[in-house]
Structure formats: structure tokens, C-alpha cells
Scaffold this motif. Structure first.
Motif, PDB file in Angstrom:
ATOM      1  N   SER A 128      89.158  41.764  60.537  1.00 39.95           N
ATOM      2  CA  SER A 128      88.950  42.325  61.756  1.00 39.95           C
ATOM      3  C   SER A 128      87.509  41.502  62.383  1.00 39.95           C
ATOM      4  N   LEU A 129      86.724  41.514  61.544  1.00 44.11           N
ATOM      5  CA  LEU A 129      85.558  40.820  61.719  1.00 44.11           C
ATOM      6  C   LEU A 129      85.698  39.381  62.235  1.00 44.11           C
ATOM      7  N   GLY A 130      86.394  38.584  61.469  1.00 48.41           N
ATOM      8  CA  GLY A 130      86.746  37.110  61.933  1.00 48.41           C
ATOM      9  C   GLY A 130      87.469  37.045  63.213  1.00 48.41           C
ATOM     10  N   GLU A 131      88.500  38.130  63.447  1.00 44.75           N
ATOM     11  CA  GLU A 131      88.946  37.798  64.746  1.00 44.75           C
ATOM     12  C   GLU A 131      88.084  38.212  65.836  1.00 44.75           C
ATOM     13  N   ASN A 132      87.167  39.187  65.577  1.00 42.80           N
ATOM     14  CA  ASN A 132      86.222  39.514  66.726  1.00 42.80           C
ATOM     15  C   ASN A 132      85.151  38.507  66.790  1.00 42.80           C
ATOM     16  N   ARG A 133      84.826  37.601  65.690  1.00 39.98           N
ATOM     17  CA  ARG A 133      84.183  36.579  66.110  1.00 39.98           C
ATOM     18  C   ARG A 133      84.677  35.376  66.977  1.00 39.98           C
ATOM     19  N   ALA A 134      86.210  35.339  66.814  1.00 38.34           N
ATOM     20  CA  ALA A 134      86.789  34.267  67.495  1.00 38.34           C
ATOM     21  C   ALA A 134      86.910  34.875  68.984  1.00 38.34           C
ATOM     22  N   LYS A 135      87.014  36.179  69.227  1.00 37.04           N
ATOM     23  CA  LYS A 135      86.719  36.609  70.533  1.00 37.04           C
ATOM     24  C   LYS A 135      85.544  36.269  71.151  1.00 37.04           C
ATOM     25  N   GLY A 136      84.410  36.477  70.399  1.00 36.73           N
ATOM     26  CA  GLY A 136      82.936  35.976  70.977  1.00 36.73           C
ATOM     27  C   GLY A 136      83.243  34.565  71.117  1.00 36.73           C
ATOM     28  N   THR A 137      83.629  33.923  70.433  1.00 42.59           N
ATOM     29  CA  THR A 137      83.579  32.580  70.788  1.00 42.59           C
ATOM     30  C   THR A 137      84.412  32.034  71.952  1.00 42.59           C
ATOM     31  N   ALA A 138      85.456  32.991  72.044  1.00 44.44           N
ATOM     32  CA  ALA A 138      86.416  32.490  73.299  1.00 44.44           C
ATOM     33  C   ALA A 138      85.665  33.004  74.552  1.00 44.44           C
ATOM     34  N   LEU A 139      84.945  34.083  74.501  1.00 43.43           N
ATOM     35  CA  LEU A 139      84.055  34.537  75.473  1.00 43.43           C
ATOM     36  C   LEU A 139      83.029  33.727  76.186  1.00 43.43           C
ATOM     37  N   SER A 140      82.311  33.196  75.080  1.00 45.60           N
ATOM     38  CA  SER A 140      81.221  32.288  75.263  1.00 45.60           C
ATOM     39  C   SER A 140      81.910  30.982  75.917  1.00 45.60           C
ATOM     40  N   ALA A 141      83.018  30.454  75.356  1.00 41.39           N
ATOM     41  CA  ALA A 141      83.677  29.267  76.113  1.00 41.39           C
ATOM     42  C   ALA A 141      84.031  29.854  77.446  1.00 41.39           C
ATOM     43  N   GLN A 142      84.436  31.115  77.819  1.00 44.04           N
ATOM     44  CA  GLN A 142      84.743  31.467  78.977  1.00 44.04           C
ATOM     45  C   GLN A 142      83.597  31.544  79.975  1.00 44.04           C
ATOM     46  N   GLN A 143      82.384  31.876  79.605  1.00 42.22           N
ATOM     47  CA  GLN A 143      81.262  31.931  80.319  1.00 42.22           C
ATOM     48  C   GLN A 143      80.981  30.457  80.675  1.00 42.22           C
ATOM     49  N   THR A 144      81.246  29.431  79.902  1.00 38.84           N
ATOM     50  CA  THR A 144      80.819  28.127  80.011  1.00 38.84           C
ATOM     51  C   THR A 144      81.718  27.625  81.185  1.00 38.84           C
ATOM     52  N   ALA A 145      83.010  27.815  80.884  1.00 40.48           N
ATOM     53  CA  ALA A 145      84.028  27.528  82.112  1.00 40.48           C
ATOM     54  C   ALA A 145      83.712  27.967  83.424  1.00 40.48           C
ATOM     55  N   GLU A 256      79.675  38.232  80.259  1.00 37.16           N
ATOM     56  CA  GLU A 256      78.632  38.633  79.280  1.00 37.16           C
ATOM     57  C   GLU A 256      78.528  39.876  78.723  1.00 37.16           C
ATOM     58  N   SER A 257      78.878  40.969  79.424  1.00 34.64           N
ATOM     59  CA  SER A 257      78.833  42.359  78.798  1.00 34.64           C
ATOM     60  C   SER A 257      79.971  42.320  77.799  1.00 34.64           C
ATOM     61  N   ASP A 258      81.353  41.681  78.042  1.00 31.92           N
ATOM     62  CA  ASP A 258      82.157  41.611  76.904  1.00 31.92           C
ATOM     63  C   ASP A 258      81.812  40.980  75.970  1.00 31.92           C
ATOM     64  N   ARG A 259      80.994  39.869  76.074  1.00 31.27           N
ATOM     65  CA  ARG A 259      80.332  38.999  74.749  1.00 31.27           C
ATOM     66  C   ARG A 259      79.403  40.003  74.052  1.00 31.27           C
ATOM     67  N   ARG A 260      78.676  40.774  74.511  1.00 28.53           N
ATOM     68  CA  ARG A 260      77.948  41.675  73.867  1.00 28.53           C
ATOM     69  C   ARG A 260      78.402  42.822  73.333  1.00 28.53           C
ATOM     70  N   SER A 261      79.484  43.370  73.954  1.00 31.21           N
ATOM     71  CA  SER A 261      80.083  44.129  73.460  1.00 31.21           C
ATOM     72  C   SER A 261      80.747  43.690  71.963  1.00 31.21           C
ATOM     73  N   VAL A 262      81.315  42.365  72.158  1.00 29.76           N
ATOM     74  CA  VAL A 262      81.773  41.954  70.782  1.00 29.76           C
ATOM     75  C   VAL A 262      80.851  41.668  69.905  1.00 29.76           C
ATOM     76  N   ALA A 264      78.022  43.383  69.571  1.00 31.61           N
ATOM     77  CA  ALA A 264      77.599  44.824  68.929  1.00 31.61           C
ATOM     78  C   ALA A 264      78.625  45.230  68.094  1.00 31.61           C
ATOM     79  N   TYR A 265      80.100  45.152  68.389  1.00 36.11           N
ATOM     80  CA  TYR A 265      80.881  45.325  67.427  1.00 36.11           C
ATOM     81  C   TYR A 265      81.100  44.653  66.058  1.00 36.11           C
ATOM     82  N   GLN A 266      80.532  43.190  66.327  1.00 39.76           N
ATOM     83  CA  GLN A 266      80.384  42.392  64.924  1.00 39.76           C
ATOM     84  C   GLN A 266      79.267  43.114  64.297  1.00 39.76           C
ATOM     85  N   PHE A 267      78.363  43.280  64.681  1.00 40.11           N
ATOM     86  CA  PHE A 267      77.080  43.962  63.937  1.00 40.11           C
ATOM     87  C   PHE A 267      77.453  45.312  63.371  1.00 40.11           C
ATOM     88  N   ASP A 268      78.315  46.098  64.107  1.00 40.29           N
ATOM     89  CA  ASP A 268      78.789  47.342  63.273  1.00 40.29           C
ATOM     90  C   ASP A 268      79.736  47.215  62.391  1.00 40.29           C
TER      91      ASP A 268
END
Length: 466
Positions: A128-145, A256-262, A264-268
Motif C-alpha cells: 500500500s505504501l508503494g502504491e501511495n508513493r506512485a500516486k504521489g509521483t503521479a500528482l507531482s507529474a500532474q502539477q508539472t503538466a 498540491e493538496s492531494d499530493r500533501r494528503s498522499v 501525510a498518508y505515506q508518513f502515517d
């Protein structure tokens, strides 16, 4: 010899007057006794000048020099129920041998596959942590786009504004041309009207001029409408350019809010994974506590719990183990007034309970059945009014008997200075302590198996003063 025949009888005037004096005589046994008494007295007097080795007497018991060599109780690390005994009392065990098997009594740990299932939960959490990290990477790519799309959209909107501005300019020029055409057509119509009134132009020509004037009017109206529409389009383009940044900023803020939520979920999740790893490690270690093992080589002395199925608590002792081949030491207790006379390294003679011995404390060389020792430890605090010392075997003398066991009684004599017997008697009658050894003291010779020779030591003045 009759008293009358004695040479002194003639000089005694009573001899002639009393006949009883003639019958008085000294018995031979009395003279013999007197001689023996005088001889014994002289012998005792001379014996009083014989050397006597002062000593400090003490009693105690056998113990071990190292704490790990003493009898120890083996406790149960966890609470449980005794399932099986694998040893018996008196049995020799090696380090790591299983003594007792226990099973769980807490329902939290009843599952036999608890460690495996906890490991599966940990793997799932890591996935689950790995998938969440992938989601965070996707959100970072989305922000770049989104940032790149914002720049493209801004460029497109600026171009559209500029295009609208150019169209406004073009429509404004067309309006000016249409107005000029309208003015010219209006003037021509007026002249045609005047010429028609004068009869210089026909009605057909006048109507054609009126038609052209209407066309010029229509063109002027069309040019004004186009200019108004172009200006409105320019205004809309400018508004769109202004709202485009706000629209993309909203999208970026949401991303950015979604990325920060991701994040925070990663840290948790990482905290939960660390906790689960800790729990898994604890469970794995706890599984090793189901077998209570011997901490070192030794003998099982006593089972403190009996039977099968008995409940034991955490830390409750189950069995007592005596370590194998302990380093024995004599634990002796000395009076406080004798402590200044002792120091580490002073030699001691020992007598063990159950070992035949003939001891003359003042003449260690004539003793039999005692063994040599050396003071190894002197306590710095008293124990119930006496000070404890530990005496270890003297490497330069005979070894202690192998049958000795921890707890056996011991009698000890710490050898001090040599003094006359009369002085030692006088000291003990007055209750004085032994002489303070200020100078060298001759060591006795090495003792043999028959204890024909005893030992002393040669302490230094500085060390004894300490």
C-alpha cells in the motif's frame, strides 16, 4: 636418712630433748615431685619465649569469585503454562539446552500462525505504501503538466488578445473607410437631387444614386457593428487571460493538496509499518521464549515448579541451575578492628568442613589438612558489624579439594607477625588486637599435601597502611 643421723642434728639443741625429731624424714616422692614441678615450670617459662605466629581467625562459607559462577534461578520471560519438562534434578546440561516447554495463556497470542499472518499484514502495508508513493509521483507529474499547460494557455490567450486587438484596429479602419464612403455618397446624392430638380439628371440616375447612398449607409452600420463586436471580443479575450491564471492556480492548489494528503498518508503508513515490524520482531522473539533454556553449562539443582500444566508468571523462577566448574572462593567475615591488618594479596590458611585437619593456629608449619589461600577482595562496607573478605586458592600451594561444594563451612587464619608466646598470652588477656605489621614479615614455606609447611606473606608498609 634418720633425722638424728643428719649432720645438722648435732647442732640442733632440740634433738637431744625431743626424740620425735629423730624419726622425721623427707619422702623421696616429694623430692621427685618438686624436681618435676620445677622442671616443668622452667620449661613453661622457656616455652613462653618460643615464637608464635599471630593470626586473624574468621569463619564463613564457600562461594564463588565470579557472580556468574554462583547458583542462579532461571525465570520464565513470559507468562505461560508448563507443557513439558525436559530435564530432571541433578542432570548436567549444556548452555542452550531446553529445560522446560511452555505454551501461551494469553488469548492475544493463541493463533499458532500469528507471526506468519502479521508478516502478511506487514507485506500488504508495504505494498500500500508503494502504491501511495506512485500516486504521489503521479500528482507531482500532474502539477508539472498543469504548470506547463498554464504557460501554453497563457501564451494562447495572449495571442488571442493580440489577435482581437488587431481585428479591432482593422474594423476601426474599415469603419473610417465606410464613414468616408457614406459622406461621399451623401454628398453625391445631394448633388444628384439638386441636378434632378434642375432637370439636368434623370430620375433613373437619381434613384441609382439613392441606392448607392443606402448601400453606403448599410456598410457604415455593418462596420460599426463589426468594430463593436471586435471590441467585445477583445474584452472577452482580456477577461479570459485574467481568469486563466486563477483557474490553473485552483487546479494546482487542488493537486498540491492531494499530493500533501498522499505524503501525510505515506508518513502515517511508514509509522504503521515500523510499528508492525516492531510487533513482528517481538512476536518472533517471543516465540523463542516458549522453550526455557539453560543460560550456561551446569547442573539442575532444584525445580521450583512442579507438574504439567502449572501456570507461571512473567519473571517467575522455574528452576535453579548450578554453573559447571565454578571458580571457588572462601567468603570469610572479619572483625572491624582486624581489617586494617589485611590487604589484598595476604596469604590465609583455610580449613574446610568435612575435611580432616589438625590445626595449630600459632604454628602453621605443624598443621595438617589446611589449604593455602590469598585475599582477593575486601569489602569497603560492613555487613552486620563485620567485614567480608573473599579468599581464592593460592597458585603457589596445593590445590583445594575437588569435592568441595558452594555453601560448605570454612575456617580461616590470616597469618601475621611472629611474636613470643608470653606476649601473645598477655595480648589476648588484655583484649588487644594483633600487632600492626609495619615491616616485612617472613613468609612460611610452601605447604605440601600433608600440610607440613605453612605460608605467610611479606606485605609492604605502604600497602598495609592503606
Amino acid at each position: 636418712m634418720p633425722f638424728a643421723e643428719h649432720p645438722l642434728a648435732e647442732s640442733n639443741p632440740l634433738t637431744g630433748r625431743f626424740r620425735s625429731y629423730a624419726r622425721v624424714q623427707t619422702p623421696r616422692a616429694g623430692r621427685t615431685l618438686a624436681r618435676w614441678t620445677a622442671g616443668l615450670g622452667l620449661l613453661v617459662l622457656l616455652a613462653g619465649f618460643l615464637p608464635w605466629t599471630q593470626n586473624i581467625r574468621s569463619t564463613g562459607s564457600l562461594t564463588t569469585l565470579r557472580p556468574q559462577d554462583r547458583p542462579q534461578t532461571v525465570p520464565s520471560t513470559i507468562a505461560g503454562r508448563i507443557q513439558r519438562w525436559r530435564v530432571r534434578e541433578g542432570q548436567h546440561v549444556r548452555k542452550g539446552d531446553t529445560l522446560v516447554d511452555i505454551v501461551e495463556v494469553k488469548e492475544k497470542y493463541f493463533d499458532p500462525k500469528l507471526v506468519q499472518r502479521t508478516g502478511e499484514q506487514l507485506d500488504a502495508k508495504i505494498g500500500s505504501l508503494g502504491e501511495n508513493r506512485a500516486k504521489g509521483t503521479a500528482l507531482s507529474a500532474q502539477q508539472t503538466a498543469l504548470r506547463a499547460g498554464l504557460q501554453v494557455s497563457l501564451s494562447k490567450a495572449r495571442n488571442y488578445v493580440e489577435q482581437s486587438r488587431l481585428k479591432v484596429n482593422s474594423d476601426a479602419a474599415d469603419l473610417v473607410a465606410a464613414r468616408n464612403d457614406f459622406t461621399i455618397a451623401e454628398r453625391q446624392q445631394q448633388r444628384q437631387e439638386e441636378l434632378y430638380k434642375q432637370g439636368l439628371k434623370s430620375l433613373t440616375e437619381l434613384e441609382q444614386r439613392r441606392l448607392k447612398f443606402q448601400e453606403s449607409t448599410a456598410k457604415l452600420q455593418s462596420a460599426e457593428n463589426k468594430l463593436a463586436a471586435s471590441r467585445q471580443a477583445l474584452t472577452n479575450a482580456q477577461l479570459e487571460l485574467a481568469s486563466l491564471a486563477a483557474e490553473y492556480q485552483d487546479k494546482l492548489a487542488k493537486s498540491e493538496s492531494d499530493r500533501r494528503s498522499v505524503t501525510a498518508y505515506q508518513f502515517d503508513t511508514e509509522g504503521q509499518i515500523a510499528k508492525m515490524r516492531n510487533e513482528l520482531a517481538n512476536l518472533s522473539i517471543r516465540a523463542g521464549f516458549y522453550q526455557i533454556t539453560a543460560p550456561q553449562d551446569g547442573y539442575v539443582v532444584r525445580a521450583l515448579k512442579e507438574g504439567i500444566g502449572e501456570i507461571v508468571k512473567e519473571g517467575e523462577p522455574i528452576v535453579t541451575v548450578m554453573p559447571d566448574a565454578p571458580a571457588l572462593a572462601a567468603e570469610l567475615y572479619v572483625k572491624p578492628m582486624d581489617i586494617p591488618l589485611l590487604r589484598v594479596g595476604r596469604r590465609v590458611r583455610l580449613q574446610f568442613d568435612g575435611w580432616p585437619a589438625l590445626v595449630f593456629s600459632g604454628w602453621p608449619g605443624t598443621s595438617f589438612g589446611t589449604f593455602g589461600g590469598v585475599v582477593a577482595v575486601i569489602d569497603n562496607i560492613d555487613s552486620q558489624g563485620q567485614y567480608r573478605i573473599l579468599v581464592t586458592p593460592d597458585p603457589g600451594h596445593e590445590a583445594w579439594p575437588k569435592p568441595l561444594r558452594v555453601g560448605s563451612g570454612v575456617y580461616g587464619w590470616a597469618l601475621l607477625d611472629d611474636v613470643p608466646i608470653w606476649y601473645e598470652l598477655w595480648r589476648q588477656v588484655n583484649g588487644f588486637p594483633p600487632n600492626y605489621v609495619g615491616g616485612p614479615v617472613a613468609d612460611a614455606g610452601k605447604a605440601g599435601k600433608s600440610d607440613k609447611k605453612a605460608s605467610k606473606e611479606e606485605p609492604s608498609t605502604e600497602e598495609d597502611a592503606k
